[in-house]
Design an enzyme around this catalytic site. Sequence first.
Site, PDB file in Angstrom:
ATOM      1  N   CYS A  81       0.830  -1.276   0.043  1.00 25.43           N
ATOM      2  CA  CYS A  81       0.021  -0.167   0.062  1.00 25.43           C
ATOM      3  C   CYS A  81       0.938   1.288  -0.084  1.00 25.43           C
ATOM      4  O   CYS A  81       1.750   1.431   0.658  1.00 25.43           O
ATOM      5  CB  CYS A  81      -1.118   0.043   1.284  1.00 25.43           C
ATOM      6  SG  CYS A  81      -1.946   1.432   1.574  1.00 25.43           S
ATOM      7  N   GLN A 255     -10.638  19.229   6.798  1.00 27.85           N
ATOM      8  CA  GLN A 255      -9.451  18.849   7.642  1.00 27.85           C
ATOM      9  C   GLN A 255      -9.674  17.206   7.807  1.00 27.85           C
ATOM     10  O   GLN A 255     -10.835  16.880   8.621  1.00 27.85           O
ATOM     11  CB  GLN A 255      -9.122  19.521   8.711  1.00 27.85           C
ATOM     12  CG  GLN A 255      -8.385  20.892   8.031  1.00 27.85           C
ATOM     13  CD  GLN A 255      -7.099  20.630   7.581  1.00 27.85           C
ATOM     14  OE1 GLN A 255      -6.375  19.652   7.637  1.00 27.85           O
ATOM     15  NE2 GLN A 255      -6.829  21.756   6.589  1.00 27.85           N
ATOM     16  N   GLU A 308     -14.538  31.294  -3.064  1.00 29.64           N
ATOM     17  CA  GLU A 308     -14.467  29.815  -3.357  1.00 29.64           C
ATOM     18  C   GLU A 308     -14.999  29.648  -4.798  1.00 29.64           C
ATOM     19  O   GLU A 308     -16.031  30.165  -5.321  1.00 29.64           O
ATOM     20  CB  GLU A 308     -15.301  29.104  -2.380  1.00 29.64           C
ATOM     21  CG  GLU A 308     -15.428  27.469  -2.575  1.00 29.64           C
ATOM     22  CD  GLU A 308     -14.106  26.807  -2.651  1.00 29.64           C
ATOM     23  OE1 GLU A 308     -13.856  26.173  -3.736  1.00 29.64           O
ATOM     24  OE2 GLU A 308     -13.331  27.162  -1.843  1.00 29.64           O
ATOM     25  N   ASP A 375      -6.050  29.286   1.816  1.00 28.15           N
ATOM     26  CA  ASP A 375      -5.681  28.025   2.092  1.00 28.15           C
ATOM     27  C   ASP A 375      -6.072  27.219   0.718  1.00 28.15           C
ATOM     28  O   ASP A 375      -7.059  26.413   0.743  1.00 28.15           O
ATOM     29  CB  ASP A 375      -6.790  27.116   3.198  1.00 28.15           C
ATOM     30  CG  ASP A 375      -6.499  25.954   3.514  1.00 28.15           C
ATOM     31  OD1 ASP A 375      -5.424  25.241   3.003  1.00 28.15           O
ATOM     32  OD2 ASP A 375      -7.089  25.352   4.377  1.00 28.15           O
ATOM     33  N   CYS A 402      -0.764  22.679   2.776  1.00 33.51           N
ATOM     34  CA  CYS A 402      -0.359  21.299   3.098  1.00 33.51           C
ATOM     35  C   CYS A 402       1.058  20.765   2.133  1.00 33.51           C
ATOM     36  O   CYS A 402       1.273  19.498   1.970  1.00 33.51           O
ATOM     37  CB  CYS A 402      -1.517  20.317   2.723  1.00 33.51           C
ATOM     38  SG  CYS A 402      -2.032  20.500   1.205  1.00 33.51           S
TER      39      CYS A 402
END
Length: 445
Positions: A81, A255, A308, A375, A402
Site C-alpha cells: 500500500c 481537514q 471559493e 488555504d 499542506c
Amino acid sequence: MTELEPDVLELEVGNVANGGFCVARHEGRVVFVRHALPGERVRARVTDRTKNFLRADAVEIIEASPDRVQAPCPFAGPGRCGGCDWQHASLPAQRALKAAVVQEQLERLAGITRTVVVEEVPYPVDGEVVPQPGLGWRTRVQFSVSSGVVGLRKHRSHDIEPVDECLIAHPGVELMGIERKRWPGASGVEGVVSASTGDRLVVLRGRDRRKIRVPRLDVPVRLVRGKPEPGSGLPYVREEVSGRLYQVSGSGFWQVHPGAAQLLADAVVDALEPKPGDIALDLYCGVGLFAGVLADRVGGDGLVVGIESDGQAVRDARFNLRDLPNVSIERGPVEEVVADLEFGRASSGSRTQNKRGTGHHGGSRVRKADLVVLDPPRTGAGREVVDHITRVAGRKIAYVSCDPATLARDLAYFSERGWTLESFRAFDAFPMTHHVECLATLVKG
C-alpha cells in the site's frame, strides 16, 4: 556501494527528501529511496529509472537507524500500500523528518532560514476510545475497487493492494465495514465520518454509478451515488468548530484529522489578531471555516469576504454562515474575484463596500483588507494570486498550506512584493505520511 544484481543496490542512505523519500547515491546518480531512514545502510530494489535519477525501495535493512520501528500495518512496506510513507519510523522521528523537509524547502525556494518544529495535533477525546498514537485519525478515506474488491493504491501505481482494514482510518470509518464487503460495478468507495457529530457518508464512484451493487454495511450511512438533480442537495456530514456546525456535502473538503480544523482555526486567529471593525478575506474558503471564526472577531462593524470556486462548497458556506450578516461568500476563481475586489469607506464612517457588490454600500475612500487568510490546494496560490493579494492586503496575511514546496515558492513571491515572514508553524496533521500542514504569517515591510 556494490551492485548485487541488476535491480538491487547496496546504499548508504542520506538526508530526507520531500515526498517520503531519503536520498542516496549510486555511481554518481541520485537514488530516491522509500522505506529507509537517514543514516541506514540498505539493499534497495530499483523501481524506476530516469536519465538523472533512480527510484528504489529498501527491501533489506543492513544497518538500522535507532528511529526505526516495526510498521504497525501489515499492508505497509515495499511494493505494498502506498498510503503511508513513514510507518517504519517512530512518531518523533517522523516529525523531525517533516521539519527537515520544510526547513530545506523554505531555504532553497524562498531563501528563508528558520528552525521548524512540527507540532503534534491533539486527538479530541470525547468519551470514545482514542486510537494508538499516529493511528485512527483519517476521517475521509478514498478506497479503490477492482473486480468488486476494495483496497488502496500502491505507490506511483494504479495497482491496488487489497486491504481488510486501514489503521490510519478513523474508527468511525472502520465501523462501516467498507473494506470487508464487495462492491461490484464500483471503481472507488469513499468513507466519510464526522468525529464531532458521528455523521457518516459513503460516496460511490464508477463508470455507471447506477449499476453499482451496494452491500449491506455494518452501520447506517447516507449514500452519495452520482450527481444530484439540479436544485437538490447532496447528503452531508456536520462538523463542529468553536461551537459552530459546518455542513460539508459529499466529498467536499474538510481537514481529515479530527483535531486539525479546530487547531488551525485557533492558530489563524492567533496569527492574524483580528480586531473589531476589520475587513478580512478568506480565500479558497471552502465551506467557510476561517470566515466563521473571523466573523466573530471582527464583529458587526467588520466584514469577512469568502471566495471559493466550487459551487457546492459555496452553497455549504452560505448555509453555514447564514446567521452572520457581516459575511459574504463570493463564487469564482480566486484570481478573478480578488482582481475585482475594491473596498471603500465613506468619510462619515459608514460600512464597507466593494465593486462586486459585497458588503455595505456608502463608501468612497479606498481601503484595503486588513487581514487575509488563504488555504489553497496543493498547487499553491501562484504568482498571479499573490499579485492580487498584495494589492488588497493591508496588515497581515495567514497562509495555510499542506505542501511546503509550493508554500515556499509563494513566500518568495510575497517577499518580492515587500511582505516578510513574521511567524511560522507546522502541524503533524497526517501521521505516518510525508504530508504536513503549515501556517505562515506575513507582514508588510
